[in-house]
Design an enzyme around this catalytic site. Structure first.
Site, short mmCIF file in Angstrom:
data_model
loop_
_atom_site.label_atom_id
_atom_site.label_comp_id
_atom_site.label_asym_id
_atom_site.label_seq_id
_atom_site.Cartn_x
_atom_site.Cartn_y
_atom_site.Cartn_z
N HIS A 163 50.52 16.16 44.37
CA HIS A 163 51.60 15.23 45.05
C HIS A 163 52.20 15.82 46.17
O HIS A 163 51.90 17.07 46.44
CB HIS A 163 52.82 14.64 43.96
CG HIS A 163 53.50 15.39 43.52
ND1 HIS A 163 54.33 16.68 44.05
CD2 HIS A 163 53.62 16.06 42.17
CE1 HIS A 163 54.80 17.39 43.31
NE2 HIS A 163 54.59 17.21 41.98
N HIS A 204 53.43 19.60 45.78
CA HIS A 204 51.95 20.54 45.90
C HIS A 204 51.66 20.50 47.43
O HIS A 204 51.39 21.66 47.90
CB HIS A 204 50.88 20.08 45.04
CG HIS A 204 51.45 20.03 43.63
ND1 HIS A 204 51.24 18.91 42.80
CD2 HIS A 204 51.96 20.81 42.62
CE1 HIS A 204 51.73 18.95 41.77
NE2 HIS A 204 52.10 20.03 41.60
N CYS A 233 59.42 23.77 26.50
CA CYS A 233 59.33 22.63 27.32
C CYS A 233 57.89 22.46 27.80
O CYS A 233 57.49 23.53 28.49
CB CYS A 233 60.12 22.51 28.39
SG CYS A 233 59.84 21.08 29.59
N CYS A 255 57.36 22.17 31.62
CA CYS A 255 57.49 23.57 32.34
C CYS A 255 56.74 24.73 31.80
O CYS A 255 56.47 25.76 32.53
CB CYS A 255 58.92 24.14 31.99
SG CYS A 255 60.42 23.23 32.72
N CYS A 267 65.24 18.99 29.04
CA CYS A 267 65.09 19.87 30.24
C CYS A 267 65.45 19.13 31.39
O CYS A 267 64.68 17.79 31.65
CB CYS A 267 63.47 20.06 30.05
SG CYS A 267 62.77 20.65 31.55
N HIS A 285 62.40 17.87 33.44
CA HIS A 285 61.37 16.92 33.07
C HIS A 285 62.06 15.66 32.32
O HIS A 285 61.38 14.89 32.04
CB HIS A 285 60.50 17.44 32.29
CG HIS A 285 59.52 18.80 33.08
ND1 HIS A 285 59.83 19.82 33.21
CD2 HIS A 285 58.51 18.27 33.89
CE1 HIS A 285 58.85 20.53 33.81
NE2 HIS A 285 58.17 19.43 34.40
N LYS A 298 63.51 16.32 41.50
CA LYS A 298 62.10 16.98 41.75
C LYS A 298 61.08 15.88 41.72
O LYS A 298 60.95 15.19 40.79
CB LYS A 298 62.05 18.23 40.84
CG LYS A 298 60.87 18.89 41.06
CD LYS A 298 60.78 19.77 40.04
CE LYS A 298 59.25 20.47 40.07
NZ LYS A 298 58.90 21.32 38.93
N LYS A 335 55.04 15.07 38.50
CA LYS A 335 54.08 14.21 37.72
C LYS A 335 54.86 13.50 36.54
O LYS A 335 54.76 12.31 36.01
CB LYS A 335 52.75 14.78 37.29
CG LYS A 335 52.00 15.17 38.66
CD LYS A 335 50.58 16.11 38.27
CE LYS A 335 51.03 17.51 38.24
NZ LYS A 335 50.11 18.36 38.48
N1 MSP Z 1 50.99 26.57 37.11
C1 MSP Z 1 52.15 27.04 37.67
C2 MSP Z 1 52.15 28.18 38.41
C3 MSP Z 1 51.35 29.39 38.11
S1 MSP Z 1 51.31 30.57 39.40
C4 MSP Z 1 50.95 32.09 38.56
C5 MSP Z 1 52.78 25.73 38.12
N2 MSP Z 1 52.19 24.81 38.36
S2 MSP Z 1 52.77 23.40 39.44
O1 MSP Z 1 51.65 22.63 39.44
O2 MSP Z 1 53.56 22.90 38.16
O3 MSP Z 1 53.63 23.94 40.39
C6 MSP Z 1 53.01 24.68 41.55
C7 MSP Z 1 53.76 24.74 42.66
O4 MSP Z 1 54.18 23.50 43.09
C8 MSP Z 1 55.15 25.46 42.35
O5 MSP Z 1 55.49 26.49 43.31
C9 MSP Z 1 56.07 24.58 42.45
O6 MSP Z 1 57.09 25.03 42.96
C10 MSP Z 1 55.38 23.57 43.31
N3 MSP Z 1 55.94 22.07 43.19
C11 MSP Z 1 55.83 21.44 42.28
N4 MSP Z 1 56.69 20.12 42.36
C12 MSP Z 1 57.31 20.50 43.58
C13 MSP Z 1 58.22 19.55 44.46
N5 MSP Z 1 58.62 18.49 44.01
N6 MSP Z 1 58.47 20.02 45.61
C14 MSP Z 1 58.11 21.41 45.99
N7 MSP Z 1 57.21 22.20 45.25
C15 MSP Z 1 56.99 21.79 44.05
O7 MSP Z 1 54.09 25.84 38.27
#
Ligand code: MSP
Length: 479
Positions: free
Chosen positions: A20, A23, A129, A132, A146, A149, A300, A303
């Site tokens: 999204h 990411h 969780c 997370c 959490c 979430h 935040k 998904k």
């Molecule tokens: N798999 C772990 C990361 C492992 S790194 C060794 C993870 N994955 S994640 O898909 O949940 O998130 C990946 C990145 O996307 C994180 O840096 C997280 O901060 C970022 N984001 C996920 N949702 C976000 C927002 N809503 N806003 C900005 N960044 C966010 O965590």
């Protein structure tokens, strides 16, 4: 030109759903920084990838009915596609299911921790969780849920291997305090230091395979798989060939110059990861850039929360360059930013269609009509803007860097208004040509400075200046 190396990483995303806008943000932020360092002439290595183990991923794979391997292959392809569609200039894409590169490195690192006497068996009893993929304490929860979430964590009681993170509390604290491991911005550094000051607890580092049959086997004990974070963090070195037959990249690029990540996963990167590296005798990364979160409706974007904006939709409507510009210009990397589709159009029209697009078209129209050959770019034009841009970008203040450019666009617009070369051309053609030459040099500079933010636009502008023609299809106004 500098020959310095610059190793930059993005977090590897959980492969359990479509990416999204949150990411897209971290991907674009890291890419802008990577491109900026290439622009400065550094030898950049930029790593991206996917995090494929853990409960969350396994549950999604099972629910898909596609078969586990097929599910992750298709997800990985999808994430790669998204990276490409965001114009991410990553050099390598690592998958944690990569048994050739990633697994041996994760196991070798685990073995180092074990050799240092930092792995022991114990019973974990507590909350987890799945959203997370993290262990929780009561103090982390709001009304038993959490906060990220909105779900009640699961209660786990199981025999696990633990990592003695507590042993490294003081060492990690010193590294961060002394900026040997620099955490940007300062506010996040203080936040993590205060968390560390409370003392770091040992971390459960494995799961019994009978409960989670998905992950990297623990060396010497096939009945356990590694905890997903212990596995995932290793991607930053496994990708470079750590402990493998060919570790040339590791030798050249480690330690990382910058890990880019969101504040929600700082704790893993500023406590667990340095602890693992200290235990294994591997140098720590030099810096961590912690960005805020993209919010949607004040929460935040996630998904699990179901409030996501799909970057694909924005790209289809406005183009990827506009998306990159929007995120770089509108979101302060160090704060949370609420994103709406309405605001997107406003910014697009103001800064791209009426701003950069219009200025470039006007100036190049005059240039191609009045001047009979292309204008040579001049290093003495816009020295102040370049200085402002570089100072901001060096401090990872991307938003300020972009503002330096948009301010300059307005200055050039004003200059056209004041000097009116389209009128002067009739009375004093030499004077008009001189003005237009200066304006083209300004536009050339804008093209150059935009390279890290909007690479295609930058190339189109530079091309137009070089050939003394109108730029092709920049930004059409949206009504
Ligand atoms: N798999 C772990 C990361 C492992 S790194 C060794 C993870 N994955 S994640 O898909 O949940 O998130 C990946 C990145 O996307 C994180 O840096 C997280 O901060 C970022 N984001 C996920 N949702 C976000 C927002 N809503 N806003 C900005 N960044 C966010 O965590």
């Amino acid at each position: 030109m500098s020959n310095e190396k610059f190793y930059i990483t993005t977090p590897i995303f959980y492969a359990n759903g479509s990416p999204h806008l949150g990411h897209a943000y971290v991907t674009i932020l890291a890419d802008v920084i990577a491109r900026y360092h290439r622009w400065k002439g550094e030898d950049v290595y930029f790593l991206a990838g996917v995090d494929e183990h853990g409960i969350k991923n396994l549950r999604s794979a099972e629910a898909s009915g596609m078969g586990i391997d097929a599910y992750f292959d298709s997800r990985a392809a999808e994430f790669r596609g998204v990276y490409d569609s965001l114009e991410s200039s990553y050099d390598q894409f690592i998958r944690t299911t990569d048994k050739k590169l990633h697994w041996p490195a994760a196991q070798a690192l685990w073995q180092k921790l074990a050799d240092s006497g930092d792995i022991y068996k114990g019973t974990y009893e507590g909350l987890y969780c799945v959203g997370c993929e993290a262990f929780k304490q009561d103090k982390d929860l709001i009304d038993g849920k959490c906060p990220d979430h909105g779900t009640v964590p699961e209660r786990l009681v199981q025999e696990n291997y633990f990592f003695k993170l507590s042993k490294y509390t003081d060492a990690i604290k010193k590294k961060i305090e002394s900026n040997e491991l620099r955490i940007v911005p300062e506010e996040r550094k203080n936040e993590i230091l205060s968390l560390i000051s409370e003392g770091l607890e040992d971390v459960s580092f494995s799961r019994p395979k009978k409960d989670l049959p998905w992950g990297i086997p623990v060396p010497g004990d096939d009945s356990h798989v590694m905890y997903v974070w212990c596995d995932a963090l290793v991607n930053y070195i496994s990708a470079l060939g750590y402990a493998g037959a060919d570790d040339a990249l590791f030798k050249k690029f480690w330690p990382a110059d910058l890990h880019v990540l969101g504040k929600d996963i700082l704790r893993f990167h500023a406590a667990i990861w340095p602890g693992m590296l200290l235990s294994a005798g591997v140098p720590l990364p030099k810096a961590i850039l912690v960005h805020g979160l993209i919010l949607s409706g004040g929460r935040k974007m996630s998904k699990t929360m179901g409030n996501v904006i799909d970057p694909k939709k924005l790209i289809e409507e406005y183009g990827v360059e506009a998306l990159r510009f929007y995120l770089a210009h509108e979101v302060n990397p160090f704060e949370d930013g609420d994103v709406t589709e309405e605001k997107f159009k406003e910014v697009y029209n103001a800064y791209l269609a009426n701003g950069i697009g219009n200025l470039t078209a006007r100036v190049m129209k005059m240039s191609s009509t009045y001047l009979d050959k292309p204008v040579e770019p001049s290093a003495s034009v816009g020295i102040e803007v370049v200085r402002e841009f570089e100072a901001a970008m060096d401090a990872h203040q991307i938003q300020k860097g972009v503002e330096a450019i948009t301010k300059y666009v307005r200055e050039l617009d004003l200059e056209i208004q004041e000097t009116q070369p389209f009128k002067t051309i009739k009375t004093d053609p030499e004077k008009a040509k001189e003005i237009v030459t200066g304006l083209v040099q300004g536009v050339a500079l804008i093209g150059r400075l935009l390279a890290p933010i909007m690479p295609q636009t930058s190339a189109k502008i530079s091309e137009a200046v070089k050939k003394n023609t109108m730029p092709t299809a920049l930004f059409a106004r949206k009504d």
